[in-house]
Design an enzyme around this catalytic site. Structure first.
Site, mmCIF file in Angstrom:
data_model
loop_
_atom_site.group_PDB
_atom_site.id
_atom_site.type_symbol
_atom_site.label_atom_id
_atom_site.label_comp_id
_atom_site.label_asym_id
_atom_site.label_seq_id
_atom_site.Cartn_x
_atom_site.Cartn_y
_atom_site.Cartn_z
ATOM 1 N N ASP A 78 0.839 -1.204 0.000
ATOM 2 C CA ASP A 78 0.000 0.000 0.000
ATOM 3 C C ASP A 78 0.871 1.250 0.000
ATOM 4 O O ASP A 78 2.091 1.164 -0.135
ATOM 5 C CB ASP A 78 -1.008 -0.023 1.148
ATOM 6 C CG ASP A 78 -0.351 -0.376 2.454
ATOM 7 O OD1 ASP A 78 0.766 0.110 2.678
ATOM 8 O OD2 ASP A 78 -0.932 -1.162 3.230
ATOM 9 N N LYS A 81 -4.831 3.468 -1.168
ATOM 10 C CA LYS A 81 -5.716 4.445 -1.790
ATOM 11 C C LYS A 81 -5.089 4.999 -3.055
ATOM 12 O O LYS A 81 -3.925 5.358 -3.079
ATOM 13 C CB LYS A 81 -5.933 5.608 -0.813
ATOM 14 C CG LYS A 81 -7.290 5.535 -0.174
ATOM 15 C CD LYS A 81 -7.539 6.753 0.678
ATOM 16 C CE LYS A 81 -8.278 6.318 1.911
ATOM 17 N NZ LYS A 81 -8.002 7.058 3.092
ATOM 18 N N MET A 115 -2.237 8.248 13.368
ATOM 19 C CA MET A 115 -3.506 8.505 12.668
ATOM 20 C C MET A 115 -4.319 9.579 13.389
ATOM 21 O O MET A 115 -5.543 9.510 13.446
ATOM 22 C CB MET A 115 -4.346 7.213 12.577
ATOM 23 C CG MET A 115 -3.633 6.092 11.866
ATOM 24 S SD MET A 115 -4.593 4.581 11.818
ATOM 25 C CE MET A 115 -4.442 4.008 13.488
HETATM 26 N N1 SAH Z 1 2.239 0.014 10.990
HETATM 27 C C1 SAH Z 1 2.601 1.402 10.901
HETATM 28 C C2 SAH Z 1 1.480 2.302 11.322
HETATM 29 C C3 SAH Z 1 0.260 2.190 10.460
HETATM 30 S S1 SAH Z 1 -1.027 3.275 10.907
HETATM 31 C C4 SAH Z 1 3.869 1.634 11.726
HETATM 32 O O1 SAH Z 1 4.279 0.782 12.519
HETATM 33 O O2 SAH Z 1 4.499 2.689 11.558
HETATM 34 C C5 SAH Z 1 -0.713 4.629 9.855
HETATM 35 C C6 SAH Z 1 -0.180 5.781 10.648
HETATM 36 O O3 SAH Z 1 1.178 5.589 10.914
HETATM 37 C C7 SAH Z 1 -0.246 7.126 9.954
HETATM 38 O O4 SAH Z 1 -1.495 7.722 10.046
HETATM 39 C C8 SAH Z 1 0.766 7.892 10.758
HETATM 40 O O5 SAH Z 1 0.245 8.290 11.988
HETATM 41 C C9 SAH Z 1 1.822 6.839 11.014
HETATM 42 N N2 SAH Z 1 2.931 6.863 10.073
HETATM 43 C C10 SAH Z 1 3.313 5.893 9.230
HETATM 44 N N3 SAH Z 1 4.444 6.231 8.585
HETATM 45 C C11 SAH Z 1 4.791 7.445 9.033
HETATM 46 C C12 SAH Z 1 5.876 8.328 8.787
HETATM 47 N N4 SAH Z 1 6.846 8.022 7.921
HETATM 48 N N5 SAH Z 1 5.922 9.492 9.461
HETATM 49 C C13 SAH Z 1 4.969 9.820 10.339
HETATM 50 N N6 SAH Z 1 3.929 9.025 10.619
HETATM 51 C C14 SAH Z 1 3.840 7.851 9.995
#
Ligand code: SAH
Length: 520
Positions: A39, A61, A181
């Protein structure tokens, strides 16, 4: 009929964005899988690392379309595994941290599909860390709590409690609060925490797109951050950090390229080669490996027996690798190469040759094909010994200069296309999406530069991109004059005023020196 054994599904963390922050295990799996399900959070550079026949399925998306639902994704994983395929489900960060990896594992379990979970570096820690914020710090924060900012998931079972009330309960937790999020619910989060009794002056930082070239940190306090974030148009993906640790910024100002954002184009091996030293100097890097080297299986019969050859010309490291691959396939005894001489275009190619245990016999002073052809023909004229065949092992799309000059000098040679260069337009499209954030884009070949600008022109013509121009502050760094000339021609054609820098040393090191020199 034989029953197909179900393939394994790997639920793999891709890390927070920077290509260097993926695990070795994840890389191994990406390289070997039959199907890759991914994704938007996964860095597109990983897509170029797959086998050529790997099926890539996007479930995030897309413009104007909704992402696939969780049950659709589960079905895709199950169906592909039942076809006997090895499937990698690549997820941003860590697969279990708000990644719905658990739901996928459950679905696989229920359908009797073997699976494995591969942990990843989560953005909950890494995005903050990359922006200089430690989630814990002695005497400041003894713990950290990772919370979803999604209001739906914060509703209590009866569903009567407001999101704000729910967030107010987190105010009692000691230590750092990390919300994922949460950007679109920032107001509810901050109001909730204030309602719960948290000090309005508590530092808050939001880190958008942490570890990538788009990384941006916005600071405020519990009482001011909502307004500031609105003004600064802070958007997802972002991590919100609430707590005293948000006062820190552990980012060394001593690194010369600190804060500089560089897009690197070329082959996968070249982008990797250039990204390491740039990162070492503090730069943030986006790799766009949109050129793929494809070994030409037709080359073998074109290459004469080694005993008949006196010189081999290499114009790139790719040629060197493919030559030795071909010899290995033939089962050649390397002792038969002792009389062979090598002419190479630059220090990078000479070094690759050295890795195979062979020294280059001729390297021109200036690393251009033109200089090489001129110097090489002069060198041949001084040779006394009877000469065997001369073979140039290079790209099918190689420059005409070499053939023209050698021909003019009366030198006969066999031009053997040992590999060809293919372009991956999807990688260029991803680079174009990053362009606003970049201070520099590097080009290591004329053909790479052409591929990039051709695609930009194509998208502009079919109005796939709204922008008519590339961000004017972004400078184009070219490995040599020939590449700079190509970039210059495109800039004229597209009416672009971007500055063009040409490396004085025509190699990766020269590109780094150009950028460092320009920053001073
Ligand atoms: N599994 C992922 C999180 C998925 S939920 C993890 O462990 O990082 C998706 C959320 O992750 C986004 O809305 C945001 O809050 C955060 N996120 C993911 N990548 C990011 C990044 N590079 N910088 C800041 N926030 C990030």
């Amino acid at each position: 009929m034989n029953k197909i054994t179900a393939g394994t599904v790997y639920l793999v963390g891709a890390g927070p964005g920077d290509t260097g922050l993926i695990t070795i295990r994840a890389q191994e799996l990406i390289k070997n899988c039959d199907v890759l399900v991914y994704d938007a959070l996964a860095n597109p550079a990983f897509l170029g690392e797959t086998k050529t026949d790997c099926k890539k399925i996007f479930v995030g998306k897309m413009l104007g379309k909704h992402s696939a639902s969780q049950s659709d994704i589960n079905d895709i994983l199950i169906q592909q595994a039942l076809l006997g395929k090895t499937v990698v489900r690549l997820k941003g960060g860590d697969p279990f941290v708000f990644g719905r990896g658990g739901e996928e594992a459950q679905a696989l379990e229920e359908n009797g599909i073997p699976y494995q979970i591969v942990p990843g570096v989560t953005s909950a820690i890494a995005a903050l860390e990359s922006a200089g914020i430690p989630v814990t710090q002695r005497k400041v924060a003894r713990s950290f709590t990772v919370i979803t900012g999604h209001t739906q998931e914060n509703l209590c079972e009866s569903g009567t409690e407001s999101a704000e009330d729910r967030f107010s309960q987190y105010a009692k937790i000691d230590g750092t609060l990390v919300f994922l999020m949460g950007v679109s619910h920032l107001k509810e989060i901050t109001l909730g925490l204030l309602k719960g009794g948290m000090n309005p002056n508590t530092p808050v930082s939001i880190v958008e797109q942490g570890t990538t070239v788009h990384e941006r940190r916005t600071n405020g306090t519990l009482s001011t951050i909502t307004k500031i974030a609105e003004r600064e148009r802070v958007s997802n993906p972002a991590v919100i950090c609430v707590g005293k640790v948000a006062q820190f910024n552990f980012t060394s100002q001593k690194l010369p390229l600190n804060g500089t954002r560089v897009g690197i184009t070329g082959t996968s091996s070249f982008t990797k080669k250039l990204s390491k030293p740039l990162k070492d100097l503090g730069a943030r890097v986006y790799c766009a490996p949109f050129l793929k080297v494809v070994c030409d299986s037709q080359a073998d019969p074109l290459l004469p027996p080694i005993s008949e050859i006196s010189w081999i010309i290499f114009t790139s490291t790719n040629g060197v690798h493919d030559f030795f691959r071909l010899l290995k396939k033939r089962g050649t005894d390397f002792r038969s190469l002792s009389n062979l001489k090598f002419c190479v275009v630059g220090s990078g190619t000479a070094n690759t040759l050295k890795e195979y245990g062979f020294a280059a016999d001729y390297v021109p002073e200036r690393y251009t094909v033109l200089d090489m052809a001129k110097g090489f023909s002069a060198r041949l004229k001084n040779e006394k010994s009877p000469r065997g065949k001369i073979c140039a092992l290079r790209a099918k799309e190689g420059s005409e200069d070499l053939a023209e000059i050698l021909k003019k000098e009366g030198i006969q040679f066999s031009d053997i296309p040992i590999y060809s260069i293919q372009k991956d337009s999807a990688q260029i499209d991803s680079l174009l999406e990053q362009i606003d954030a970049l201070d520099y884009i590097t080009f290591a070949s004329s053909s790479g530069a052409s591929a990039f600008f051709e695609r930009f022109y194509e998208l502009k013509e079919i109005k796939e991109i709204e922008k008519n121009r590339l961000h004017a502050e972004c400078k184009f760094v070219c490995i040599g004059e020939k590449t700079a000339e190509t970039v210059g021609k495109w800039c004229t054609k597209l009416s672009l005023s971007n500055k063009i820098l040409t490396a004085s040393n025509y190699n990766a090191d020269g590109i780094i020196k150009s950028i460092s020199g320009d920053k001073k």
